[in-house]
Design an enzyme around this catalytic site. Structure first.
Site, mmCIF file in Angstrom:
data_model
loop_
_atom_site.group_PDB
_atom_site.id
_atom_site.type_symbol
_atom_site.label_atom_id
_atom_site.label_comp_id
_atom_site.label_asym_id
_atom_site.label_seq_id
_atom_site.Cartn_x
_atom_site.Cartn_y
_atom_site.Cartn_z
ATOM 1 N N GLY A 12 0.785 -1.235 0.000
ATOM 2 C CA GLY A 12 0.000 0.000 0.000
ATOM 3 C C GLY A 12 0.812 1.278 0.000
ATOM 4 O O GLY A 12 0.320 2.318 0.428
ATOM 5 N N ARG A 65 -15.340 -14.697 -11.673
ATOM 6 C CA ARG A 65 -14.786 -13.348 -11.683
ATOM 7 C C ARG A 65 -15.901 -12.315 -11.790
ATOM 8 O O ARG A 65 -15.843 -11.263 -11.162
ATOM 9 C CB ARG A 65 -13.819 -13.195 -12.852
ATOM 10 C CG ARG A 65 -13.180 -11.835 -12.789
ATOM 11 C CD ARG A 65 -11.898 -11.799 -13.546
ATOM 12 N NE ARG A 65 -12.038 -10.926 -14.674
ATOM 13 C CZ ARG A 65 -11.461 -11.104 -15.844
ATOM 14 N NH1 ARG A 65 -10.711 -12.150 -16.044
ATOM 15 N NH2 ARG A 65 -11.637 -10.247 -16.801
ATOM 16 N N MET A 90 -3.646 -7.279 -7.172
ATOM 17 C CA MET A 90 -3.149 -8.380 -7.995
ATOM 18 C C MET A 90 -4.285 -9.250 -8.530
ATOM 19 O O MET A 90 -4.275 -10.460 -8.365
ATOM 20 C CB MET A 90 -2.168 -9.235 -7.183
ATOM 21 C CG MET A 90 -0.965 -8.465 -6.708
ATOM 22 S SD MET A 90 -0.139 -7.615 -8.069
ATOM 23 C CE MET A 90 1.415 -7.210 -7.320
ATOM 24 N N ARG A 91 -5.269 -8.602 -9.151
ATOM 25 C CA ARG A 91 -6.361 -9.357 -9.763
ATOM 26 C C ARG A 91 -6.735 -8.648 -11.051
ATOM 27 O O ARG A 91 -6.681 -7.421 -11.115
ATOM 28 C CB ARG A 91 -7.619 -9.341 -8.865
ATOM 29 C CG ARG A 91 -7.452 -9.986 -7.534
ATOM 30 C CD ARG A 91 -7.636 -11.470 -7.593
ATOM 31 N NE ARG A 91 -8.898 -11.839 -8.207
ATOM 32 C CZ ARG A 91 -9.122 -13.051 -8.716
ATOM 33 N NH1 ARG A 91 -8.181 -13.960 -8.712
ATOM 34 N NH2 ARG A 91 -10.294 -13.339 -9.244
ATOM 35 N N LEU A 93 -9.459 -7.206 -13.476
ATOM 36 C CA LEU A 93 -10.801 -6.657 -13.236
ATOM 37 C C LEU A 93 -11.484 -6.390 -14.558
ATOM 38 O O LEU A 93 -10.831 -6.068 -15.540
ATOM 39 C CB LEU A 93 -10.679 -5.313 -12.526
ATOM 40 C CG LEU A 93 -10.637 -5.271 -11.027
ATOM 41 C CD1 LEU A 93 -10.788 -3.829 -10.605
ATOM 42 C CD2 LEU A 93 -11.753 -6.099 -10.428
ATOM 43 N N ASN A 100 -4.681 2.259 -13.089
ATOM 44 C CA ASN A 100 -3.706 1.330 -12.507
ATOM 45 C C ASN A 100 -2.310 1.942 -12.612
ATOM 46 O O ASN A 100 -2.047 2.744 -13.501
ATOM 47 C CB ASN A 100 -3.730 -0.003 -13.265
ATOM 48 C CG ASN A 100 -2.802 -1.042 -12.661
ATOM 49 O OD1 ASN A 100 -2.702 -1.163 -11.434
ATOM 50 N ND2 ASN A 100 -2.116 -1.795 -13.501
ATOM 51 N N HIS A 102 1.821 0.814 -12.809
ATOM 52 C CA HIS A 102 2.631 -0.369 -13.132
ATOM 53 C C HIS A 102 4.107 0.029 -13.201
ATOM 54 O O HIS A 102 4.438 1.084 -13.752
ATOM 55 C CB HIS A 102 2.176 -0.959 -14.469
ATOM 56 C CG HIS A 102 2.896 -2.226 -14.811
ATOM 57 N ND1 HIS A 102 2.613 -3.423 -14.190
ATOM 58 C CD2 HIS A 102 3.908 -2.470 -15.672
ATOM 59 C CE1 HIS A 102 3.427 -4.360 -14.673
ATOM 60 N NE2 HIS A 102 4.218 -3.805 -15.572
HETATM 61 C C1 GRF Z 1 3.760 -1.264 -7.343
HETATM 62 O O1 GRF Z 1 5.057 -1.469 -7.852
HETATM 63 C C2 GRF Z 1 2.758 -1.155 -8.472
HETATM 64 O O2 GRF Z 1 3.266 -0.524 -9.605
HETATM 65 C C3 GRF Z 1 2.457 -2.589 -8.773
HETATM 66 O O3 GRF Z 1 2.409 -3.210 -7.506
HETATM 67 C C4 GRF Z 1 3.256 -2.489 -6.587
HETATM 68 C C5 GRF Z 1 2.393 -2.119 -5.419
HETATM 69 O O4 GRF Z 1 3.126 -1.513 -4.385
HETATM 70 N N1 GRF Z 1 1.219 -2.698 -9.529
HETATM 71 P P1 GRF Z 1 2.369 -0.835 -3.166
HETATM 72 O O5 GRF Z 1 1.414 -1.864 -2.572
HETATM 73 O O6 GRF Z 1 1.624 0.368 -3.701
HETATM 74 O O7 GRF Z 1 3.439 -0.453 -2.207
#
Ligand code: GRF
Length: 182
Positions: A12, A65, A90-91, A93, A100, A102
């Site tokens: 988080g 789902r 981690m799903r 949607l 999102n 990444h």
């Molecule tokens: C981040 O690197 C994000 O880009 C990826 O998952 C990680 C989550 O980190 N999708 P956090 O839970 O926000 O610390």
């Protein structure tokens, strides 16, 4: 004021960056609810510390789902969420008004371990991306990106940390852009 719903699975830190940006007046929004698919996700504690309601919805409790997504949507509606932000959720949607973050310059290195993929490919530059979610994993219209150099001697941990700093900058910025209709 617009209401965000944030979906997490773990640490988080991006959730924290959003909460901090709101507190510092850089993002004009409120977080209405933080939902996790993982019971005990450390990020839930960050939400509670900020006085944000939390809920855990495990996908294991739903047959499909579609049913899981419907339950998520019900929760988000109940908290009058305008915009959904995945922050290490981690799903996959079904698409909607969802953003999102990444840890790569998409479309390079979607999926898990994007930083390891970048190191294995020997790229000299990688980065962070905030995008609108569509039906493909880590895919959809790109809102903001920030490049991060890969340095001599980087390992997954050092590279991830450098990318994460940029994630924390661009995610609140991208949310603000969307809320301003840009
Ligand atoms: C981040 O690197 C994000 O880009 C990826 O998952 C990680 C989550 O980190 N999708 P956090 O839970 O926000 O610390």
């Amino acid at each position: 004021m617009r209401t965000l719903g944030i979906l997490i699975s773990g640490r988080g830190s991006n959730l924290q960056a959003i909460l901090d940006a709101i507190r510092e007046g850089k993002l004009d929004a409120r977080v209405g609810v933080v939902l996790s698919n993982v019971d005990g996700a450390p990020g839930l504690e960050r939400a509670r510390a900020a006085g944000v309601p939390t809920d855990v919805l495990s996908h294991k409790d739903y047959a499909s789902r579609e049913q899981y997504d419907e339950a998520l949507v019900d929760h988000l509606r109940a908290h009058e969420v305008d915009l959904v932000c995945l922050a290490g959720f981690m799903r996959l949607l079904s698409p909607g008004r969802i953003l999102n973050v990444h840890p790569s310059l998409l479309p390079a290195f979607p999926g898990l371990h994007a930083q390891r993929q970048a190191l294995e490919h020997g790229v000299k530059v990688t980065g962070a991306t905030v995008h609108v979610v569509d039906e493909e994993l880590d895919h959809g219209p790109i809102l903001l990106q920030r490049a991060v150099p890969v340095l001599e001697g980087d390992d997954e941990e050092s590279l991830s940390a450098r990318i994460l700093e940029q994630e924390h900058r661009i995610y609140p910025e991208a949310i603000a852009l969307v809320l301003e209709g840009k």
